[in-house]
Design a protein around this motif. Structure first.
Motif, PDB file in Angstrom:
ATOM      1  N   LEU A   1       0.823  -1.204   0.000  1.00  0.00           N
ATOM      2  CA  LEU A   1       0.000   0.000   0.000  1.00  0.00           C
ATOM      3  C   LEU A   1       0.860   1.257   0.000  1.00  0.00           C
ATOM      4  CD1 LEU A   1      -2.848  -0.902   2.530  1.00  0.00           C
ATOM      5  CD2 LEU A   1      -3.162  -0.255   0.139  1.00  0.00           C
ATOM      6  N   LYS A   2       2.024   1.166   0.603  1.00  0.00           N
ATOM      7  CA  LYS A   2       2.879   2.341   0.725  1.00  0.00           C
ATOM      8  C   LYS A   2       3.443   2.777  -0.627  1.00  0.00           C
ATOM      9  CE  LYS A   2       5.746   2.405   4.137  1.00  0.00           C
ATOM     10  NZ  LYS A   2       6.839   2.002   5.056  1.00  0.00           N
TER      11      LYS A   2
ATOM     12  N   ILE B   1       1.310  10.571  -4.046  1.00  0.00           N
ATOM     13  CA  ILE B   1       1.660  11.814  -3.344  1.00  0.00           C
ATOM     14  C   ILE B   1       2.800  12.540  -4.058  1.00  0.00           C
ATOM     15  CG2 ILE B   1       2.619  12.736  -1.188  1.00  0.00           C
ATOM     16  CD1 ILE B   1       1.131  10.489   0.284  1.00  0.00           C
TER      17      ILE B   1
ATOM     18  N   LEU C   1       0.856   4.649  -2.872  1.00  0.00           N
ATOM     19  CA  LEU C   1       0.487   5.865  -2.151  1.00  0.00           C
ATOM     20  C   LEU C   1       1.622   6.890  -2.216  1.00  0.00           C
ATOM     21  CD1 LEU C   1      -1.583   7.321  -0.414  1.00  0.00           C
ATOM     22  CD2 LEU C   1      -0.561   6.233   1.599  1.00  0.00           C
ATOM     23  N   THR C   2       2.857   6.417  -2.055  1.00  0.00           N
ATOM     24  CA  THR C   2       4.007   7.312  -2.155  1.00  0.00           C
ATOM     25  C   THR C   2       4.113   7.923  -3.549  1.00  0.00           C
ATOM     26  OG1 THR C   2       5.198   6.024  -0.491  1.00  0.00           O
ATOM     27  CG2 THR C   2       6.505   7.464  -1.893  1.00  0.00           C
TER      28      THR C   2
ATOM     29  N   LYS D   1      -1.414   4.553 -10.314  1.00  0.00           N
ATOM     30  CA  LYS D   1      -1.053   4.148  -8.955  1.00  0.00           C
ATOM     31  C   LYS D   1      -2.267   4.221  -8.028  1.00  0.00           C
ATOM     32  CE  LYS D   1       3.236   3.491  -9.991  1.00  0.00           C
ATOM     33  NZ  LYS D   1       3.798   2.105 -10.043  1.00  0.00           N
ATOM     34  N   ALA D   2      -3.136   5.189  -8.214  1.00  0.00           N
ATOM     35  CA  ALA D   2      -4.347   5.299  -7.403  1.00  0.00           C
ATOM     36  C   ALA D   2      -5.277   4.115  -7.652  1.00  0.00           C
ATOM     37  CB  ALA D   2      -5.068   6.614  -7.694  1.00  0.00           C
TER      38      ALA D   2
ATOM     39  N   LEU E   1      -3.908   1.253  -5.847  1.00  0.00           N
ATOM     40  CA  LEU E   1      -4.206   1.424  -4.427  1.00  0.00           C
ATOM     41  C   LEU E   1      -5.643   0.986  -4.132  1.00  0.00           C
ATOM     42  CD1 LEU E   1      -2.986   2.529  -1.790  1.00  0.00           C
ATOM     43  CD2 LEU E   1      -3.931   4.760  -2.385  1.00  0.00           C
TER      44      LEU E   1
END
Length: 363
Positions: free
Chosen positions: A153-154, A161, A157-158, A188-189, A192
């Protein structure tokens, strides 16, 4: 009547028969001893001066009372022994039941008369051990998967962002780079979102019970619709899809949940098929079952993995982590849905061809 009840009934009849025979045998033995004692005493003449004469004379006068006393005393002893035996059996079964509550590696041992019960308890013990081991393995796989998901998940999300921050901080980016960064952030979203959906799948599988809402549908039409919805994924994976279905196939089922079964099977086919091959969906009525087969060409699934492929949280390729694989629940949920419909699902794999077969009871 099941085998356990039959065994208990047989043992009860056997104990009662032995008890009655023991009582009758003792009564006959006492009668026989009295007869021989009277015959022996009558073989000689008594003048009244012998030491045993008063005792023998008293016994002769009270022979009926003495017979009843000896017989009754024997019956009490026999009854005690026969009552104590089932109590010992009950104690042994109670100890075995206690051992079954916390089964160990040592087998349960009962008296020889309870051999059948001993066998059944040991079978239950072995099943409990297997279930406990399977539960521990499933729990470990789930925990490992959650760790993988939390770690993965990181990463998206990274990235989201980072790209959004870049878009905010660089207002003079060219439209080309802005569109590129926006596309990467969106990709990427979406990944996620997939990971979060897998978390929800794990929660739903553990906390909810599937219930069916059946209604009559055309199963062949439903399969055509599901296959049509997968055409973009087939094209993206370089696959084609062939259908071998009857014109119509009426069936009463929960269409939403059965669609989830087909969705999981076709998703696996897309994931594990070799590009340029064909996914084949066929349906036929065989005897009293509707048989649906989903076939794809790719890797051959080893037999040891094929046996576990419908287990919770089991992933065919653990090296994929969570980047392309799911939570390992798709086939487990598919099996539960098919079972609720009264059917069965199985898989076979050889020479690179894997086939999943869904058998549903025909109306």
């Amino acid at each position: 009547m099941n085998s356990s009840s039959h065994e208990t009934s047989r043992l009860s009849r056997q104990l009662w028969a032995r008890y009655v025979l023991a009582l009758l045998a003792w009564a006959f033995a006492v009668l026989l001893m009295a007869f021989f004692a009277r015959m022996v005493c009558g073989m000689r003449s008594w003048d009244g001066g012998e030491i045993l004469y008063p005792l023998i004379h008293w016994m002769n006068r009270n022979v009926v009372l003495l017979y009843l006393f000896v017989t009754g005393a024997g019956w009490l002893v026999i009854s005690y022994r026969f009552i104590a035996r089932p109590i010992r059996y009950l104690d042994a079964v109670a100890e075995a039941a206690q051992a079954l509550a916390h089964p160990g590696e040592d087998p349960i041992v009962l008296p020889p008369a309870l051999e059948q019960t001993e066998t059944q308890l040991n079978l239950a013990r072995e099943k409990a051990l297997r279930d406990a081991m399977a539960a521990r393995e499933a729990e470990q796989r789930k925990n490992d998967l959650i760790v993988y998901l939390a770690h993965d998940l990181k990463t998206p999300l990274t990235s989201v962002i980072g790209y959004l921050t870049l878009l905010r901080d660089e207002p003079d980016l060219s439209p080309q780079f802005r569109a590129r960064y926006t596309g990467v952030a969106l990709e990427k979203a979406e990944r996620l979102e997939e990971l979060i959906d897998e978390f929800f799948d794990i929660t739903r599988f553990n906390l909810t019970h599937l219930e069916l809402e059946k209604r009559p549908i055309d199963l062949a039409r439903m399969l055509r619709q599901v296959a049509s919805e997968f055409q973009p994924q087939f094209a993206q994976s370089g696959l084609t899809c062939a259908l071998d279905l009857p014109p119509a196939l009426e069936y009463a089922c929960d269409p939403d949940k059965l669609a989830r079964v087909f969705d999981n099977l076709l998703r696996n086919a897309c994931r594990y098929s070799t590009p340029g091959t064909q996914v084949r969906i066929s349906a036929a009525v065989e005897e009293r079952d509707i048989v649906l087969t989903f076939t794809n060409t790719g890797i051959t699934i080893p037999p040891e993995k094929l046996e576990r492929i419908f287990e919770q949280f089991f992933r065919l390729d653990a090296s994929r982590a969570t980047r392309t694989g799911g939570a390992g629940l798709g086939l487990a949920i598919a099996k539960e849905i098919v079972s609720l419909h009264g059917g069965a699902i199985s898989a076979r794999s050889a020479d690179g061809v894997t086939a999943f077969t869904v058998s549903l009871p025909a109306p």
